[in-house]
Enzyme design. Structure first.
Site, PDB file in Angstrom:
ATOM      1  N   ASN A   1      34.994  14.175   4.062  1.00 44.63           N
ATOM      2  CA  ASN A   1      33.897  13.451   3.417  1.00 44.63           C
ATOM      3  C   ASN A   1      32.954  14.414   2.699  1.00 44.63           C
ATOM      4  O   ASN A   1      32.518  14.162   1.564  1.00 44.63           O
ATOM      5  CB  ASN A   1      33.111  12.648   4.466  1.00 44.63           C
ATOM      6  CG  ASN A   1      33.142  11.149   4.189  1.00 44.63           C
ATOM      7  OD1 ASN A   1      33.693  10.696   3.191  1.00 44.63           O
ATOM      8  ND2 ASN A   1      32.564  10.372   5.088  1.00 44.63           N
TER       9      ASN A   1
ATOM     10  N   ASP B   1      36.860   7.269   1.722  1.00 45.73           N
ATOM     11  CA  ASP B   1      37.185   5.835   1.792  1.00 45.73           C
ATOM     12  C   ASP B   1      38.684   5.609   1.687  1.00 45.73           C
ATOM     13  O   ASP B   1      39.249   4.759   2.384  1.00 45.73           O
ATOM     14  CB  ASP B   1      36.473   5.074   0.678  1.00 45.73           C
ATOM     15  CG  ASP B   1      34.971   4.974   0.909  1.00 45.73           C
ATOM     16  OD1 ASP B   1      34.523   5.264   2.044  1.00 45.73           O
ATOM     17  OD2 ASP B   1      34.247   4.619  -0.043  1.00 45.73           O
TER      18      ASP B   1
ATOM     19  N   ASP C   1      34.142   6.492  11.484  1.00 45.05           N
ATOM     20  CA  ASP C   1      35.565   6.796  11.632  1.00 45.05           C
ATOM     21  C   ASP C   1      36.083   6.344  12.988  1.00 45.05           C
ATOM     22  O   ASP C   1      37.035   6.919  13.521  1.00 45.05           O
ATOM     23  CB  ASP C   1      35.803   8.298  11.448  1.00 45.05           C
ATOM     24  CG  ASP C   1      35.001   9.142  12.444  1.00 45.05           C
ATOM     25  OD1 ASP C   1      34.163   8.553  13.155  1.00 45.05           O
ATOM     26  OD2 ASP C   1      35.216  10.352  12.495  1.00 45.05           O
TER      27      ASP C   1
END
Length: 562
Positions: A446, A455, A482
């Site tokens: 990320n 994503d 997550d």
């Protein structure tokens, strides 16, 4: 010579026109045939208007009548209408005939027939008399009479009413009327049967569902049926045969109730307050008009209330047609059925008027066109209601699905996870396994590759987890970030461990993103329940603690608790 020829030609032409006009002043006699099916008197009638209502039969017999073009339709008038009809039967044998006035809403109708001795005999009917006084029990006015020979005989009708003066005339033999009446009962029985079936069906749904919309439909359907019976004369015949007051004022009271019920039903069904707020104001005015109609009854202004029933009915029908068109254009599909329903009473009324004008044949369908139109209207209203309820359920289900679904992965969110896992937990023998999955190495993806790539990774993870579970049996959701949860229904301990291992291996494969391949891992905690006391929240908390043990152990892929 040419001048004289021209003069005689003009004189001959004028004489011929005068002769034709003189013939026209005397309506031809109606030749009665006992085998014919309800002979219409249209085209054979002559009329005289008594403005003061002072003339009697003796004065009338010496008065001049004018030929009547078409049926007797004077609208609202204070005058007394006299009709003269010359009759002659084709048989030399005495024959009983029935004269029917094909309109159920007249205050006074008098028939004058002449006896063999030359005396005038009077029969009186009308809705100002109890129904039991009628010689023939029928919704319309029927006068029995006889013609004693095959000579020409004149009869007179005297009509006065506060209602709209409409008086179509038919002559029947008894046998032909009975045949007609049988077929009419079959047709109208079918019509009323359909409307009553729709009413009972939706009454059951209202009782079960307690949905206000069904209640409004029931009021509209009930008052529509009552309006038809009022117009056809059945209300006076069956509902209040001894109440002269109701027989008179039903023509104001029943339409007023129908307008209020129809408006309430239509406004709620089409949601006009939200979809067409300006036109909704016009619909609310119908209630005011209905109140004024009732006020006219209270103060004794019956004719005013009767006229208002015509005007308000036309206003309501036109306004609802306009509203339903506008709402249908917003892609609200049930409005199309509502709009179609509004058309059929108009078509039925047009058919009935066309029959009266001689444009279409006279038969059961054309005579009862308006009632059949209202029958189809009630049926279509019911179908539109069913379609609207189905649409609302579909919209509610879609909204609930959106509220329970994670928009990114398509899995259940926390609310959906708890909602759909409840049945699994409560179902005996209460063997449920909860897998809490936390991704390893996701934060660097990320941070370094961006949230768009993150994503993509989450979507791929969701797909791989779903592939290892049983669709429709197990529940898979994303708690947030997550973290993922799998609820294995009726699971043995070995299946929970095996499924966790399959998920770990599936997630270990490289994930292809728009920025290239990336790798992640997963730590999985397993908590199992064997009795009804366990809750999903407690099992997730237990699995969460075991999942962190797995993370700390590093060499483990998952940890379990049974």
């Amino acid at each position: 010579m040419g001048y004289r020829l021209q003069h005689w030609t003009v004189a001959f032409t004028l004489g011929l026109l005068l002769f034709v006009y003189t013939l026209h002043l005397h309506a031809a006699p109606l030749l009665l045939n006992p085998e014919k099916n309800g002979q219409s008197a249209t085209g054979y009638l002559s009329y005289l208007l008594d403005q003061n209502g002072q003339l009697g039969i003796q004065e009338i017999t010496g008065s001049t009548f004018q030929p009547l073009e078409g049926e007797a339709r004077l609208g609202f008038t204070d005058a007394t209408l006299w009709l003269a009809l010359d009759l002659q039967q084709q048989s030399t044998l005495p024959q009983e005939w029935w004269l029917e006035v094909v309109f159920a809403s007249l205050d006074e109708v008098h028939l004058y027939t002449q006896t063999a001795e030359g005396h005038w005999q009077q029969q009186t009917l009308g809705d100002l008399q109890p129904f039991a006084q009628r010689p023939i029990e029928y919704r319309n006015f029927i006068f029995p009479f006889q013609l004693n020979n095959n000579q020409l005989q004149r009869i007179y009708l005297q009509i006065r009413t506060q209602d709209s003066l409409v008086a179509p005339i038919r002559i029947w033999s008894v046998k032909q009327f009975q045949r007609w009446h049988l077929m009419e009962n079959l047709l109208l029985g079918l019509s009323f049967g359909i409307m009553l079936a729709m009413f009972i069906y939706n009454a059951i749904l209202w009782w079960v569902l307690r949905d206000r919309l069904y209640g409004y439909y029931l009021m509209a359907a009930a008052t529509a049926i009552l309006t038809i019976t009022e117009l056809n004369g059945y209300a006076f015949q069956y509902f209040w045969p001894n109440s002269i007051w109701l027989a008179n004022y039903q023509h104001v009271l029943v339409p007023a109730a129908y307008f209020v019920a129809l408006t309430a039903w239509g406004r709620m069904f089409l949601n006009t307050a939200q979809r067409t707020p300006r036109l909704d104001i016009g619909l609310r005015l119908v209630n005011l008009f209905a109140a004024l109609m009732l006020l006219s009854v209270v103060v004794g202004e019956y004719r005013l209330g009767n006229i208002m029933s015509f005007v308000v009915g036309l206003y309501t029908m036109i306004l609802f047609s306009w509203v339903s068109i506008k709402v249908a254009l917003t892609q609200f599909l049930p409005a199309k059925l509502f709009m179609a329903a509004q058309l059929f009473p108009l078509i039925g009324a047009a058919l009935t008027v066309s029959r009266a004008s001689g444009l279409v044949p006279n038969n059961l369908l054309t005579e009862h066109g308006f009632q059949l139109g209202v029958t189809i209207e009630v049926l279509l209203f019911s179908l539109a209601l069913a379609q609207r309820i189905k649409l609302l359920k579909s919209e509610k289900k879609a909204a609930q699905k959106r509220a329970e679904t994670d928009p990114l992965t398509g899995l259940y969110n926390r609310a959906g996870l708890f909602h759909h896992s409840k049945k699994r937990l409560n179902r005996p023998p209460h063997k449920v396994a909860v897998l809490l999955i936390d991704l390893d190495h996701f934060k660097p993806i990320n941070d370094q590759m961006g949230h768009a790539v993150g994503d993509q990774v989450l979507v791929t993870v969701a797909e791989r987890i779903l592939a290892q579970t049983s669709l429709g049996i197990d529940v898979v959701g994303r708690l947030g970030g997550d973290e993922f949860v799998v609820v294995l229904d009726q699971s043995a301990d070995e299946r929970a461990t095996a499924t966790a291992e399959q998920i770990r291996k599936a997630l270990a494969y490289p994930i292809v993103t728009t920025e290239g391949e990336t790798h992640i891992g997963a730590s999985i905690g397993i908590a199992c329940s064997t009795d009804a006391s366990s809750t999903l929240e407690a099992l997730i908390k237990q699995a969460d603690a075991l999942m962190y043990q797995a993370k700390r152990a590093r060499h483990q892929s998952h940890a379990s608790s049974y």
